[in-house]
Motif scaffolding. Structure first.
Motif, short mmCIF file in Angstrom:
data_model
loop_
_atom_site.label_atom_id
_atom_site.label_comp_id
_atom_site.label_asym_id
_atom_site.label_seq_id
_atom_site.Cartn_x
_atom_site.Cartn_y
_atom_site.Cartn_z
N ALA A 53 25.99 -22.19 27.23
CA ALA A 53 24.64 -21.43 27.09
C ALA A 53 24.87 -20.32 26.21
CB ALA A 53 24.36 -21.00 28.54
N HIS A 54 26.00 -19.71 25.99
CA HIS A 54 26.28 -18.69 25.06
C HIS A 54 25.66 -19.29 23.54
CE1 HIS A 54 29.76 -21.01 25.02
NE2 HIS A 54 30.19 -20.53 23.91
N ARG A 55 25.71 -20.43 23.30
CA ARG A 55 25.47 -21.03 21.86
C ARG A 55 23.83 -21.62 21.69
NH1 ARG A 55 29.70 -21.41 19.13
NH2 ARG A 55 31.79 -21.56 20.29
N ASP A 56 23.23 -21.34 22.82
CA ASP A 56 21.71 -21.56 22.72
C ASP A 56 20.94 -20.74 21.81
OD1 ASP A 56 22.01 -23.47 24.83
OD2 ASP A 56 21.17 -21.91 26.30
N ALA A 57 20.45 -21.26 20.95
CA ALA A 57 19.45 -20.71 19.90
C ALA A 57 18.82 -19.27 20.44
CB ALA A 57 18.66 -21.66 19.28
N GLU A 58 18.21 -19.43 21.38
CA GLU A 58 17.36 -18.42 21.95
C GLU A 58 18.52 -17.00 22.37
OE1 GLU A 58 14.36 -16.89 25.50
OE2 GLU A 58 15.10 -19.18 25.52
N TYR A 59 19.33 -17.44 22.98
CA TYR A 59 20.42 -16.26 23.36
C TYR A 59 20.86 -15.77 22.12
CZ TYR A 59 24.75 -14.09 25.11
OH TYR A 59 25.55 -12.94 25.27
N ILE A 60 21.43 -16.61 20.88
CA ILE A 60 21.95 -16.14 19.70
C ILE A 60 20.82 -15.20 19.08
CG2 ILE A 60 22.69 -16.70 17.43
CD1 ILE A 60 23.97 -19.04 18.77
N ASP A 61 19.45 -15.80 18.96
CA ASP A 61 18.58 -15.00 18.23
C ASP A 61 18.03 -13.89 18.86
OD1 ASP A 61 18.74 -16.98 16.36
OD2 ASP A 61 16.92 -18.09 16.95
N ARG A 62 18.03 -13.86 20.12
CA ARG A 62 17.21 -12.55 20.88
C ARG A 62 18.11 -11.75 21.43
NH1 ARG A 62 15.76 -11.76 26.43
NH2 ARG A 62 16.80 -13.65 26.66
N VAL A 63 19.45 -12.03 21.70
CA VAL A 63 20.35 -11.16 22.45
C VAL A 63 21.70 -11.20 21.67
CG1 VAL A 63 21.65 -10.94 24.69
CG2 VAL A 63 19.63 -12.18 24.55
N ASN A 64 22.46 -11.99 21.30
CA ASN A 64 23.80 -11.62 20.62
C ASN A 64 24.04 -12.43 19.41
OD1 ASN A 64 26.56 -10.99 20.30
ND2 ASN A 64 27.12 -11.14 22.22
N PRO A 65 23.94 -12.26 18.32
CA PRO A 65 24.25 -13.13 17.24
C PRO A 65 25.63 -13.60 16.95
CG PRO A 65 23.89 -10.58 16.51
CD PRO A 65 23.48 -10.90 17.79
N SER A 66 26.61 -12.76 17.89
CA SER A 66 27.96 -13.46 17.95
C SER A 66 28.02 -14.72 18.69
CB SER A 66 28.79 -12.16 18.24
OG SER A 66 28.76 -11.04 17.43
N ALA A 67 27.34 -15.01 19.47
CA ALA A 67 27.27 -16.13 20.46
C ALA A 67 28.45 -15.97 21.36
CB ALA A 67 27.23 -17.29 19.62
N VAL A 68 28.54 -14.90 22.03
CA VAL A 68 29.54 -14.59 23.17
C VAL A 68 29.00 -13.71 24.31
CG1 VAL A 68 31.69 -14.76 21.45
CG2 VAL A 68 30.24 -12.73 21.90
N VAL A 69 29.90 -13.52 25.30
CA VAL A 69 29.41 -12.53 26.18
C VAL A 69 30.62 -11.61 26.27
CG1 VAL A 69 27.98 -14.21 27.82
CG2 VAL A 69 30.51 -14.05 27.97
N PRO A 70 30.32 -10.42 26.80
CA PRO A 70 28.98 -9.99 27.38
C PRO A 70 28.03 -9.42 26.15
CG PRO A 70 30.50 -8.20 27.43
CD PRO A 70 31.30 -9.22 26.87
N ALA A 71 26.69 -9.11 26.72
CA ALA A 71 25.66 -8.56 25.91
C ALA A 71 25.07 -7.61 26.66
CB ALA A 71 24.65 -9.49 25.18
#
Length: 214
Positions: free
Chosen positions: A37-55
């Motif tokens: 789920a950390h690689r979902d486009a929405e998560y990367i674009d909206r929350v964390n461009p590093s594609a990791v947790v946490p944010a």
């Protein structure tokens, strides 16, 4: 505030401890890194461009990387301070935290272990040996640092710091993976002391809403 977290992520665990120590409420947003789920486009674009947790999302401000998040929380909510202001103690706490977060954690996190499986096709025994080797290498340094500079009952004195926020998740993961930690008595003593504190207890993986088991 929102915390985008995975229950078994040690980096997320650090931030959960910091939030609990400061008494800060946050909405828990599960991000299942086992399912990608950390690689979902929405998560990367909206929350964390590093594609990791946490944010951490605080209003319009979104921030990734656990140590940066804890430093931000210290700046915005300085009591109790987790990164000391006194220069030498601050440097010591950061030295310890970086040893765990930069030297031990990166080579044993989930994406590395998945790469060993999926790309390098190592055997389960080889993967286990990899994990335990890097834990032993890193924890030996952690223990030497506590022998030389630790003051107890926390890592560095009478109150929890960023050092404890990093140590507890690392030991918890090492225990979960069956590592022998008997050579690190000061580290284990600090860990056991921390786990008696309500903030550290509440931040445990098995007490998170997205807990899926070990």
């Amino acid at each position: 505030m929102q915390l985008h977290s995975f229950f078994n992520s040690s980096a997320s665990y650090r931030v959960r401890i910091a939030l609990a120590l400061k008494g800060l409420a946050s909405d828990y947003v599960p991000v299942n890194i086992r399912a990608g789920a950390h690689r979902d486009a929405e998560y990367i674009d909206r929350v964390n461009p590093s594609a990791v947790v946490p944010a951490l999302v605080d209003g319009e401000f979104a921030l990734g990387q656990s140590l940066a998040i804890i430093d931000y929380l210290d700046a915005r909510h300085p009591e109790p301070r987790l990164i000391p202001s006194e220069p030498t103690l601050r440097a010591r706490v950061l030295e310890f935290a970086y040893l765990i977060s930069c030297d031990i954690h990166p080579v044993n996190n989930l994406r590395i272990l998945k790469y060993l499986d999926a790309v390098l096709h190592v055997t389960p025994e080889q993967k286990d040996a990899w994990y335990k080797h890097w834990i032993a290498e890193g924890m030996a340094g952690v223990e030497r640092m506590l022998v030389r500079h630790g003051q107890g009952p926390w890592c560095f004195g009478g109150a929890p710091t960023l050092a404890d926020c990093c140590l507890v998740p690392q030991i918890a993961n090492a225990q979960r993976m069956g590592c022998d930690l008997t050579l690190y008595p000061l580290s284990l003593a600090a860990y056991r002391h921390a786990m008696e504190h309500p903030a550290f207890d509440a931040a445990q993986p098995n007490k998170q809403p997205d807990y899926l088991g070990s």
